[in-house]
Design an enzyme around this catalytic site. Structure first.
Site, short mmCIF file in Angstrom:
data_model
loop_
_atom_site.label_atom_id
_atom_site.label_comp_id
_atom_site.label_asym_id
_atom_site.label_seq_id
_atom_site.Cartn_x
_atom_site.Cartn_y
_atom_site.Cartn_z
N PHE A 1 -47.42 -7.51 18.48
CA PHE A 1 -48.38 -6.46 18.87
C PHE A 1 -49.73 -6.82 18.26
O PHE A 1 -49.83 -7.12 17.06
CB PHE A 1 -47.91 -5.10 18.33
CG PHE A 1 -48.92 -4.00 18.53
CD1 PHE A 1 -48.95 -3.27 19.71
CD2 PHE A 1 -49.86 -3.69 17.54
CE1 PHE A 1 -49.88 -2.25 19.89
CE2 PHE A 1 -50.79 -2.68 17.73
CZ PHE A 1 -50.80 -1.97 18.91
N GLY B 1 -29.23 0.85 32.56
CA GLY B 1 -27.88 0.36 32.29
C GLY B 1 -27.14 1.46 31.52
O GLY B 1 -26.56 1.23 30.47
N ASP C 1 -34.81 8.48 25.53
CA ASP C 1 -35.78 8.82 24.48
C ASP C 1 -36.68 9.94 24.95
O ASP C 1 -36.69 10.30 26.12
CB ASP C 1 -36.59 7.57 24.09
CG ASP C 1 -37.31 6.95 25.28
OD1 ASP C 1 -38.15 7.63 25.89
OD2 ASP C 1 -37.03 5.76 25.60
N GLU D 1 -5.54 16.55 42.84
CA GLU D 1 -6.77 16.18 42.13
C GLU D 1 -7.97 16.91 42.72
O GLU D 1 -8.85 17.38 42.00
CB GLU D 1 -6.99 14.66 42.21
CG GLU D 1 -6.04 13.86 41.33
CD GLU D 1 -6.14 12.35 41.57
OE1 GLU D 1 -5.86 11.61 40.62
OE2 GLU D 1 -6.47 11.94 42.71
C1 GLA Z 1 -26.81 0.45 36.22
C2 GLA Z 1 -26.57 1.94 36.16
C3 GLA Z 1 -25.38 2.28 37.01
C4 GLA Z 1 -25.62 1.84 38.42
C5 GLA Z 1 -25.93 0.36 38.46
C6 GLA Z 1 -26.36 -0.07 39.85
O1 GLA Z 1 -25.83 -0.26 35.57
O2 GLA Z 1 -26.42 2.37 34.86
O3 GLA Z 1 -25.12 3.66 36.95
O4 GLA Z 1 -26.69 2.58 38.96
O5 GLA Z 1 -26.97 0.02 37.57
O6 GLA Z 1 -26.66 -1.41 39.90
#
Ligand code: GLA
Length: 730
Positions: free
Chosen positions: A279, A527, A533, A613
């Site tokens: 930075f 992901g 945050d 289910e």
């Molecule tokens: C990430 C997200 C998942 C899904 C995939 C799609 O991993 O966390 O919920 O949306 O990408 O590629």
């Protein structure tokens, strides 16, 4: 009381319902931090930070005593390079090449309402006051504007810092962290922090702050799965209901650093802000740099009170938009149900079945655009794949709307695949270093959002999609972290600005999109929970908590997340079994009970479910809606941790109406054992002398009894069983 200024003592005292924060201008004009802790009557607290011995510390020019050293003073703004050898927050390279600043008091100002920050997210609202204290370097015309926001009802004190260059040459910020905090008394404190990795976010860990630095940080270009920009500093014996506790969080989504250490005065200092690694920010004459906001909540009675105040403050004064406090639609997301393998007919079939169960929103995840049948191509080309969608995006939205359901989609606006039209047209849009082959992660690169033309390109593409179909929800993903940081738009000596400029570009895009589409519900994702945050929460009121949808792993993830973030922000879905992340088999009921304490949704192929289910999901949606208000707006208590199997086989938590008249307790048994001893859960927040029933029981319990002795958890002969206990007035 809010902000109280005592002109004689030259103190500035910020008071909230339960806390007090004090700074004082000393006889040299240095701004000292004199107190942060339990609320009390006014007193000049500077006796507690008097400079005492400890040699080998330089004395600044004009000092009357040899002990008057920058290395001893409890400074509200600590600068590097001028003899403070402890942790420091700010490092200024002056025009002449010298390094260091000596800030002295100039003026102050009080404003009604909460300040905002140009280009950065921040808490907002009229239910706050602002204090601005301006300091100036002793020698150069460099100004430091310290901003304080005081939200009395949440015990929330926010801080920011604007560094202004009024000299005639450029200066460089080599470190621009927002917070210096010298904690009171020569005590030893603990720190709770929330580390992790993909599918294992926000695992709570506790360590003692000793004489070496204890640091949580990210250099991933995002706040990341690995650490969260939030820590709790507390007395060594503090727990959920006891002890001095300071929650400290950054309202920022990029590289951050929070460090603490005990120093030569045996005092604990904490610094927090943008990570100084890689930075270096140039500030031209008459320009300024805005440091991200830090949010602090003190509690004199342990973690629960601090968490509940953060929950309320985040819900009411950080999140924005029509959904911040509104009931969110129950959604189904097709990701774990189909991955990339779908067409419109498949999605509509899923939506149809889901509708019958009570689901209100259908979300089409990754794979609907460009050339995208796996994760090797297509990112950057936000044009619907009309072959896969068997028509236009609008026609698919209509098919879903015709089922009386809302329709939502997934984007990953910040990334680009090499195999994409956007990359072929603009290879320079992706971060890459000169002469070095860039690294891929999930086969993709990150777009250079420090450049406005790149942000504009993506903005226009998003608008084109959102304007042309009836879309009610957007999942905003970011599936890799930044490497190969280099922007072709900046000269060699300014590359140290790029990480932060990336975040500014991202925030500007989010601001434009969320303002243009106020009726869309936005969910942030990286992901799973790789960017959970307070910065992102200013733009999007919920976050996909983790790619791990296993109910048992989620106990720890949601437990750690709850220290700062409210239930309303935690995306939580029921998925199929064996679970796709860890192959675990859990009862559907337990998956539901865990997802209730988040946004609750489905993430599976509902067409493959058995009729039993389906009935269970129908029941769950009804039950979730019945308890919605209580869960989303109640006070939240962690009753039994999922990290202590030696003490209890259960993880137990509770949400209770603030007036104590109703509570919902959820207990999940995550370990199994034969011949178990009875286990009890002690409830919180009830009225001591009122009588209660549990799940409509014959038997009545006094509030005091439920809070002191607790109630017995049912023993259920099953694997990973769970149960809700609804506690109502008798
Ligand atoms: C990430 C997200 C998942 C899904 C995939 C799609 O991993 O966390 O919920 O949306 O990408 O590629």
């Amino acid at each position: 009381m809010g902000i109280y200024i005592n002109k004689e003592d030259k103190t500035y005292t910020l008071t909230t319902n339960n806390s007090m924060y004090q700074i004082k201008v000393d006889k040299y004009g240095i701004l000292e931090h004199t107190y942060y802790g339990e609320k009390m009557d006014y007193m000049d607290m500077s006796y507690s930070v008097k400079c005492e011995g400890a040699s080998f510390s330089p004395t600044f020019a004009g000092a009357e005593r040899w002990e008057d050293s920058y290395n001893h003073k409890a400074q509200e703004l600590s600068c590097a390079g001028i003899g403070d050898f402890r942790l420091t927050a700010v490092g200024v390279r002056n025009t002449d090449g010298s390094f260091g600043c000596e800030p002295r008091f100039v003026s102050y100002e009080i404003k009604e309402g909460k300040y905002s920050l140009n280009g950065l997210p921040a808490f907002y609202g009229d239910n706050a006051q602002t204090l601005i204290v301006t300091l100036k370097d002793k020698v150069y015309d460099i100004y430091f504007h310290l901003y304080y926001g005081v939200f009395e009802e949440y015990d929330l004190i926010t801080r920011s810092l604007i560094i202004e260059n009024k000299t005639e040459g450029k200066i460089n910020l080599e470190k621009a962290m927002t917070l210096t905090l010298d904690l009171p008394a020569s005590k030893t404190y603990d720190m709770l922090y929330f580390h992790g990795r993909h599918t294992r976010e926000r695992m709570m860990e506790r360590a003692t702050i000793k004489h070496s630095q204890l640091t949580v940080e990210s250099m991933r270009g995002a706040s990341s799965h690995m650490e969260n920009p939030f820590v709790v500093v507390c007395d060594k014996n503090a727990n959920e209901e006891y002890g001095n506790t300071w929650g400290i969080g950054l309202v920022y989504s990029g590289n951050f650093k929070i460090s603490a250490e005990k120093n030569l005065q045996e005092k604990t200092r904490i610094v927090a802000g943008i990570n100084p690694e890689n930075f270096n920010y140039e500030v031209l004459p008459n320009d300024s740099f805005v440091c991200p906001e830090v949010a602090m909540i003190y509690s004199n009675s342990g973690f629960a009170q601090m968490s509940n105040n953060f929950h309320k403050a985040i819900r009411n004064n950080l999140c924005r938009g029509q959904y911040k406090n509104a009931q969110r639609p129950v959604l189904i997301n097709n990701w774990e149900g189909t991955y990339f393998n779908f067409n419109a007919d498949k999605l509509v079939a899923m939506a149809k079945d889901a509708k019958e169960l009570g689901v209100e929103l259908f979300v089409m995840d990754d794979g609907w655009f460009g050339k995208r049948d796996d994760d090797h191509s297509g990112l950057g080309d936000w044009t619907p794949n009309e072959k896969k969608l068997q028509g236009t995006l609008s026609s698919l939205a209509k098919r879903i709307n015709d089922l009386d359901m809302k329709f939502g989609i997934w984007f990953e606006p910040e990334c680009i695949s090499e195999d994409s039209d956007l990359y072929r047209a603009h290879p320079d849009y992706a971060f890459k270093m000169p002469s070095r082959v860039p690294q891929t992660s999930r086969n993709q690169y990150v777009l250079d959002f420090s450049r406005s033309e790149v942000v504009d390109n993506i903005y226009n593409q998003l608008v084109n999609v959102l304007d042309n179909a009836n879309i009610s929800y957007v999942k905003w993903d970011f599936n890799r972290h930044i490497t190969d940081l280099y922007s072709v738009a900046l000269p060699a000596e300014r590359q140290g600005e790029v990480y932060h400029r990336y975040i500014l570009g991202l925030y500007s895009l989010l601001e434009r999109i969320t303002t243009k589409y106020p009726n869309i519900l936005f969910e942030s994702c990286s992901g799973g929970g790789g960017r959970f945050d307070m910065g992102m929460l200013h733009y999007m009121p919920q976050v996909w908590t983790s790619d791990n949808s296993d109910a048992i792993d989620r106990l720890k993830i949601q437990y750690g997340t709850s220290f700062a973030y409210p239930v309303s922000t935690m995306g939580a879905h029921v998925s199929t079994c064996p679970n796709h992340q860890n192959a675990r088999i859990t009862p559907l009921k337990t998956r539901g009970n865990v997802a209730y304490f988040g946004t609750y949704g489905l993430e599976l192929d509902v067409t493959k479910m058995t009729s039993e289910e389906k009935e269970e999901i129908k029941r769950q949606i009804k039950e979730f809606k019945k308890y919605y208000e209580l869960i989303q707006r109640g006070d939240y208590y962690r009753l039994i941790s999922p990290f202590t199997p030696e003490e209890s086989l259960h993880c137990v938590w509770e949400t209770v109406k603030p007036d104590g008249t109703e509570a919902l307790v959820c207990a999940v048994r995550y370990e199994t054992d034969a011949c178990t001893a009875p286990e009890y859960a002690r409830v919180k927040g009830l009225i001591k002398d009122k009588w209660y029933r549990i799940n409509g029981s014959e038997e009545k319990y006094l509030g005091s009894a439920l809070m002191n002795t607790g109630f017995k958890l049912d023993y259920i002969f099953d694997i990973y069983p769970s149960k809700l206990y609804h506690i109502t007035l008798a």
